[in-house]
Scaffold this active site. Structure first.
Site, PDB file in Angstrom:
ATOM      1  N   THR A 159       1.173  10.397   2.971  1.00  0.00           N
ATOM      2  CA  THR A 159       2.380  10.363   3.662  1.00  0.00           C
ATOM      3  C   THR A 159       2.054  10.158   4.915  1.00  0.00           C
ATOM      4  O   THR A 159       1.195  10.592   5.713  1.00  0.00           O
ATOM      5  CB  THR A 159       3.131  11.696   3.270  1.00  0.00           C
ATOM      6  OG1 THR A 159       3.192  11.788   1.927  1.00  0.00           O
ATOM      7  CG2 THR A 159       4.315  11.889   4.122  1.00  0.00           C
ATOM      8  N   GLU A 160       3.035   9.410   5.622  1.00  0.00           N
ATOM      9  CA  GLU A 160       2.968   8.973   7.083  1.00  0.00           C
ATOM     10  C   GLU A 160       4.098   9.419   7.726  1.00  0.00           C
ATOM     11  O   GLU A 160       5.295   9.737   7.123  1.00  0.00           O
ATOM     12  CB  GLU A 160       2.978   7.315   7.299  1.00  0.00           C
ATOM     13  CG  GLU A 160       1.482   7.166   6.600  1.00  0.00           C
ATOM     14  CD  GLU A 160       1.026   5.708   6.924  1.00  0.00           C
ATOM     15  OE1 GLU A 160      -0.107   5.095   6.963  1.00  0.00           O
ATOM     16  OE2 GLU A 160       1.984   4.833   7.367  1.00  0.00           O
ATOM     17  N   GLU A 167       5.513  15.229  -3.513  1.00  0.00           N
ATOM     18  CA  GLU A 167       5.025  14.592  -4.656  1.00  0.00           C
ATOM     19  C   GLU A 167       6.343  13.780  -5.349  1.00  0.00           C
ATOM     20  O   GLU A 167       6.411  13.766  -6.542  1.00  0.00           O
ATOM     21  CB  GLU A 167       4.519  15.329  -5.800  1.00  0.00           C
ATOM     22  CG  GLU A 167       3.397  16.367  -5.087  1.00  0.00           C
ATOM     23  CD  GLU A 167       2.313  16.054  -4.271  1.00  0.00           C
ATOM     24  OE1 GLU A 167       2.434  14.619  -4.091  1.00  0.00           O
ATOM     25  OE2 GLU A 167       1.355  16.748  -3.876  1.00  0.00           O
TER      26      GLU A 167
END
Length: 402
Positions: A143-144, A382
């Protein structure tokens, strides 16, 4: 130390629906071991840890000693347990707190699975035995900061530099990163050797002591407070050629690990739901209004019955998906059905339980508000509800809406 009005105990709800009869002796043994661990090591301190935003690193090797870390992996010091056994461990740990199931998921289903699925033999030997023992900790950087639902749009890059690699970019909401010894970092590689058009997503093993790697815990969390999530900065992190995971090509690599973690959530969220239901049931028998326990009132019994039905439906769905996984027949769409249902219903059960507890339900004398806060995070990571709805919609219609 917090003095609780509610003390977690062995479930009494199983007397109504004999779920244990559907399990093998080995599966029940794993579940009981995880339940004992949760009751003895986590429950007595979790309210204070949540209040103080404290993560007990001393429990990590103890989880390893129990065989819970990477327990679905075969070899390299891992237990090689079945999918249902792993799910039951997730259930019991999250019945104590989502943060501890999250730790087991990040360590085992994400970081260790990435190495086990896609790593070289040398990489597996270097990392997996120590991670299984809890002597080494891993994290999973996908994740960014701009968002996690579109990993194809990641901006973290890996470029060739002589015989090695240089990673640049940023990751956010990365569990365990400030504690980790190794980070699995996913990056876009700009090189004709990798993927169509010279760009492809690949995984890299980054020792966290490498210059240019910085992990900073995210402050101000009102959820998952007894856990650690971080920002990662990658400032020209130089790695050797063999840092790349040779077996992972494209987004199927990280998605294969995410599906492992999502499977554990299906079970884990039902653990949080069960804990809330038990708290509501216990309090309904001891709290008296108008001369009788509130559990004798029809509206309260209706709430308890509805919550119980959803817990048992969720458990049966988790068990069905676990049996499919053990046969190698579990699909991503089926995992999305389970994750969407379990977390959504667990949150509703937490909210209904809070109404049974009345004003006391907002205090840490009961675990319900803590579970509700944690589940808001579980609902997001998720894959959000919306992402899973679209995965299911694509499976139903054959049309991709994202």
């Amino acid at each position: 130390m917090t003095t609780a009005l509610f003390t977690p105990k062995a479930p009494s709800i199983d007397a109504v629906f004999d779920f244990d009869a559907l399990l093998s002796d080995d599966e029940r043994d794993w579940q009981q071991r995880a339940r004992r661990f949760a009751q003895e090591k986590i429950n007595p301190v979790i309210e204070d840890d949540f209040e103080n935003a404290h993560f007990r690193t001393e429990l990590i090797p103890q989880l390893g000693a129990e065989g819970f870390l990477g327990m679905h992996i075969k070899g390299y010091g891992c237990a090689g347990a079945g999918a249902v056994a792993y799910g039951l461990v997730c259930l019991e740990l999250e019945a104590a707190d989502s943060g501890w199931r999250t730790f087991v998921s990040v360590q085992g289903s994400l970081a260790m699975s990435a190495i086990a699925k896609y790593g070289s033999e040398e990489q597996k030997q270097q990392w997996l035995p120590g991670m299984a023992k809890g002597e080494l900790v891993g994290c999973f950087g996908l994740t960014e900061p701009q968002g996690g639902s579109d990993p194809a749009g990641m901006t973290t890059t890996a470029r060739r530099d002589g015989d090695g690699w240089v990673l640049s970019g940023a990751k956010r909401w990365i569990g365990l990163a400030s504690l980790a010894d190794v980070a699995v970092i996913w990056a876009k590689v700009d090189d004709p050797e990798f993927g169509e058009g010279g760009r492809a997503v690949r995984g890299f093993l980054v020792p966290t002591s490498t210059p240019g790697f910085t992990a900073t815990p995210i402050p101000g969390k009102l959820s998952m407070r007894a856990s650690v999530q971080c920002d990662i900065d990658l400032d020209d992190v130089r790695l050797p050629a063999d840092a790349i995971l040779p077996g992972a090509e494209g987004l199927s690599g990280p998605f294969g690990c995410l599906n492992e973690a999502r499977y554990g959530i299906i079970w884990g969220a039902m653990g949080a739901a069960r804990s809330c239901l038990e708290a509501g049931l216990s309090r309904s028998l001891t709290r008296e209004v108008f001369g009788k326990p509130i559990g004798a009132n029809q509206l309260t019994q209706a709430k308890l019955a509805d919550m119980f039905v959803e817990v048992e439906k969720g458990m049966l769905l988790a068990l069905h998906l676990g049996r499919l996984k053990e046969r190698g027949a579990l699909t991503p769409a089926q995992i999305s059905v389970g994750k969407l249902n379990s977390v959504r219903e667990a949150l509703e059960i937490a909210h209904q339980t809070r109404s049974i507890l009345a004003g006391d339900g907002i205090t840490n004398a009961f675990p319900v508000m803590r579970h509700a806060n944690n589940l808001e995070s579980v609902r997001t990571y998720e894959g959000t509800d919306e992402i899973h709805q679209l995965v299911i919609g694509r499976a139903l219609t054959g049309l991709a809406a994202f």
